[in-house]
Design a protein around this motif. Structure first.
Motif, PDB file in Angstrom:
ATOM      1  N   ALA A 272       0.852  -1.208   0.082  1.00 23.68           N
ATOM      2  CA  ALA A 272       0.038  -0.152  -0.119  1.00 23.68           C
ATOM      3  C   ALA A 272       0.981   1.196   0.049  1.00 23.68           C
TER       4      ALA A 272
ATOM      5  N   HIS B 128       0.569   3.916  -3.058  1.00 20.74           N
ATOM      6  CA  HIS B 128      -0.048   5.275  -2.735  1.00 20.74           C
ATOM      7  C   HIS B 128       1.221   6.276  -2.667  1.00 20.74           C
TER       8      HIS B 128
ATOM      9  N   ALA C 162      -3.343   7.359   3.741  1.00 21.11           N
ATOM     10  CA  ALA C 162      -4.203   6.861   2.555  1.00 21.11           C
ATOM     11  C   ALA C 162      -3.806   5.224   2.491  1.00 21.11           C
TER      12      ALA C 162
ATOM     13  N   THR D 272      -5.088   3.666   6.137  1.00 20.66           N
ATOM     14  CA  THR D 272      -6.702   3.556   6.250  1.00 20.66           C
ATOM     15  C   THR D 272      -6.852   2.360   5.028  1.00 20.66           C
ATOM     16  N   GLU D 273      -6.324   2.274   3.912  1.00 21.63           N
ATOM     17  CA  GLU D 273      -6.610   1.325   2.844  1.00 21.63           C
ATOM     18  C   GLU D 273      -6.730  -0.111   3.580  1.00 21.63           C
TER      19      GLU D 273
ATOM     20  N   GLU E  51     -13.630   5.544   4.222  1.00 15.76           N
ATOM     21  CA  GLU E  51     -12.899   6.636   3.731  1.00 15.76           C
ATOM     22  C   GLU E  51     -11.471   6.800   3.876  1.00 15.76           C
ATOM     23  N   HIS E  52     -10.747   6.397   2.693  1.00 12.31           N
ATOM     24  CA  HIS E  52      -9.010   6.456   2.589  1.00 12.31           C
ATOM     25  C   HIS E  52      -8.766   7.870   2.569  1.00 12.31           C
ATOM     26  N   LYS E  53      -9.384   8.798   2.283  1.00 14.36           N
ATOM     27  CA  LYS E  53      -8.566  10.231   1.997  1.00 14.36           C
ATOM     28  C   LYS E  53      -8.705  11.031   3.252  1.00 14.36           C
TER      29      LYS E  53
END
Length: 184
Positions: free
Chosen positions: A104, A108, A158, A161-162, A168-170
């Motif tokens: 991730a 990201h 991001a 959280t993903e 909500e990842h943002k």
């Protein structure tokens, strides 16, 4: 007697035997009482992924997992961790297969210079195990002990959280993100 001759005859500092399981491998070492876990990992075990940043527990670059919990390895003495399981950034992947959080971070672009990345990864894994963060704001707050001088915080949040599976990842849409700046 000259000072350098006296030093040569000075008794050696006492050492203490400790056993650590580091990244799944058993290690038996003798250390002086003042050796930090960070210095043991980097200088004696050759695991240089864990970074020495401030050496005062303020930047998080040295974060590792001890017994599954995140700690600043610069603030703990190696002898205090006798008998414990230590995981560094080198121990996160399963062979050639990256840990989902490592992937991730790549997906990201959650690192720039990469100096803080090992500590960020270990801290985030500890954060996920703690189970206290349920929102993007809580992830940001509970990761605040890990400093990124390049300002990749939105991408780090991001990525974390993903992997956590938060809806909500943002980051907060009311907080504008301008690449190349450090969000406050």
């Amino acid at each position: 007697m000259d000072a350098h001759i006296k030093a040569a005859h000075a008794p050696a500092a006492p050492t203490y035997p400790i056993n650590l399981r580091i990244n799944g491998q058993q290690h038996q070492v003798e250390v002086e009482a003042w050796v930090t876990l960070l210095d043991l990992l980097r200088e004696r075990a050759g695991l240089t992924g864990t970074k020495k940043g401030c050496d005062h527990g303020q930047c998080g670059a040295c974060t590792v997992l001890v017994g599954g919990k995140r700690i600043n390895s610069c603030l703990t003495l190696a002898v205090m961790q006798n008998g414990k399981e230590v995981v560094t950034v080198e121990g996160l992947a399963d062979g050639a297969k990256l840990h989902p959080l490592q992937q991730a971070f790549i997906d990201h672009d959650a690192f720039q210079c990469g100096y803080c990345t090992p500590g960020q990864l270990c801290s985030a894994i500890g954060l996920m195990r703690e189970g206290e963060a349920r929102t993007v704001a809580e992830v940001r707050e509970l990761m605040s002990g890990n400093v990124c001088r390049c300002g990749a915080y939105p991408q780090i949040v991001a990525a974390v959280t993903e992997v956590m599976g938060l809806a909500e990842h943002k980051d907060n849409p009311d907080r504008p993100y301008i690449p190349g700046t450090v969000p406050a």
